[in-house]
Design an enzyme around this catalytic site. Structure first.
Site, PDB file in Angstrom:
ATOM      1  N   ASP A 140       0.827  -1.211   0.000  1.00  0.00           N
ATOM      2  CA  ASP A 140       0.000   0.000   0.000  1.00  0.00           C
ATOM      3  C   ASP A 140       0.864   1.264   0.000  1.00  0.00           C
ATOM      4  OD1 ASP A 140      -2.773   0.996   0.227  1.00  0.00           O
ATOM      5  OD2 ASP A 140      -2.097   1.805   2.143  1.00  0.00           O
ATOM      6  N   GLU A 174       1.262  -0.369  -4.833  1.00  0.00           N
ATOM      7  CA  GLU A 174       0.243   0.593  -5.228  1.00  0.00           C
ATOM      8  C   GLU A 174       0.909   1.961  -5.402  1.00  0.00           C
ATOM      9  OE1 GLU A 174      -3.655   2.945  -3.505  1.00  0.00           O
ATOM     10  OE2 GLU A 174      -1.879   2.535  -2.311  1.00  0.00           O
TER      11      GLU A 174
END
Length: 423
Positions: A140, A174
């Site tokens: 993330d 990401e």
């Protein structure tokens, strides 16, 4: 089935507070970090781990960190409870310097330039590799962490996984940007195996949903060379059409085509799926998209349950290709999009060139129209021709196998409009 854990190194829970309760970001230029002896220094000079990081204390930061007594040991492992392991500069606005150094919506932003944080995060996720036997990590908020951290962290995790018999351990990040110049360095410099392919998503939406130029697709694939390293390339990029943060492809289709019929939305959805499954990359379908889920936006507006929902905001959500709504169960293996995605998956599995074969662009319309490419492996060449125009198109282009005849695939339902003709 393979299992990937969604992991994070950028921030932890919002426990650290600041004296004065002021949260506006303070820049490094105006408020440099100070050593324990009060000397200013730039932490970026030490981020690659080659020089000893200066000693620091509570007075080293532009904002003095405080921790409530009842939360002094809230985090595990214990080193995360040390407030000097965080940037302590205030909240991020996600632009410029503070995109890396600021607190993420108030969440405590780790001082990833510190060697203790790098090694600490390595140990945390090495334990996950060892104890849970996962196949990889989806990482993330990657672009909110400095690049030197990724180079060290990914290299260490790769080595550790290989030592434990996991030579194919796969890590993708990401990096929320449609610019390949932003996403690709996290593969080439940061040593990740891939990133979530936001550039592909942006181009695929423009082509399939908005009737955009095939040239935009051409420009994204034309940048594939940017991802090439000794261990990775663009064929490992994780392609997708929508996700939990930004929203579903069904939502984008409805947003881009507010007057379209369900049949028209279904045709565009099918086109987007075909583009994703037949082009290079690792295609990912967000759960529920195979049932035609749409939703009304990103985040919580894109997280409908598969079972009959009792959430009022979901009950009137449309589902493409069916009269069903979120008020009923959505496990329909006869749904039109489910059938198409299953067929595309089967086609890829039966024809490895559609997974790993070299992708060569053959034709790209300047505007709406045909985008064509071939996938080649050994003696097999597959021609993929897509058409986003409102009418059938006839185009001519060369392939890599002159004087050969091609036969059309019978694995997929024919599109609702005439397919482009290739010669």
């Amino acid at each position: 089935m393979k299992v990937f854990f969604d992991v994070i190194t950028n921030h932890t829970a919002d426990v650290v507070d600041y004296e004065g309760k002021s949260y506006d970001y303070l820049s490094k230029g105006a408020f440099p970090y100070l050593t324990k002896d009060g000397q200013p220094f730039d932490d970026a000079d030490y981020a690659d781990g080659r020089k000893a990081f200066p000693e620091v204390g509570a007075s080293s930061f532009p904002k003095t960190p405080t921790v409530p007594a009842d939360k002094a040991n809230a985090k595990v492992p214990s080193w995360l409870n040390d407030p000097t392991m965080y940037h302590n500069r205030g909240d991020s606005t996600y632009v410029g310097e503070n995109a890396t150094y600021g607190d993420f919506s108030g969440l405590d932003d780790l001082w990833t330039e510190r060697p203790e944080v790098v090694s600490g995060m390595e140990k945390i996720y090495e334990k996950w590799v060892r104890d849970f036997d996962v196949d990889g990590f989806r990482i993330d908020t990657v672009k909110h962490v400095d690049m030197d951290f990724w180079t060290q962290w990914a290299t260490a995790l790769d080595k550790y996984a290989a030592q434990h018999g996991r030579k194919n351990f796969f890590m993708f990040g990401e990096v929320y940007s449609a610019d390949t110049s932003v996403t690709s360095p996290y593969v080439t410099q940061g040593r990740l195996d891939a990133t979530l392919d936001f550039p592909f998503q942006d181009a695929a939406r423009a082509y399939a949903s908005q009737g955009g130029s095939a040239q935009k697709l051409a420009s994204v694939f034309g940048d594939d060379y940017k991802y090439t390293t000794d261990k990775a390339n663009a064929y490992e990029q994780v392609t997708f059409l929508g996700n939990h943060d930004m929203g579903r492809i069904g939502y984008f289709l409805a947003q881009d085509n507010p007057k379209a019929t369900d049949a028209q939305l279904l045709a565009k959805d099918r086109l987007a799926n075909e583009l994703m499954f037949l082009s290079r990359g690792n295609p990912v379908v967000y759960y529920g998209d195979e049932q035609g889920f749409t939703g009304s936006g990103g985040d919580k507006d894109a997280r409908q349950p598969m079972f009959a929902s009792k959430i009022a905001d979901y009950l009137d959500d449309d589902e493409i290709g069916t009269d069903r709504t979120a008020a009923s169960d959505s496990y329909d293996s006869t749904a039109l999009l489910y059938q198409q995605i299953a067929a595309l998956s089967k086609l890829r599995k039966a024809n490895p060139a559609l997974t790993d074969g070299v992708q060569t662009e053959r034709y790209a319309a300047d505007g709406a129209g045909v985008y064509a490419f071939t996938r080649t492996a050994k003696d097999d060449e597959y021609v993929v021709a897509l058409n986003n125009a409102d009418t059938a198109r006839t185009v001519t282009f060369a392939t890599g196998s002159p004087d050969m005849k091609y036969r059309g695939s019978t694995a997929l339902r024919p599109p609702r409009r005439a397919a482009p003709t290739t010669r």
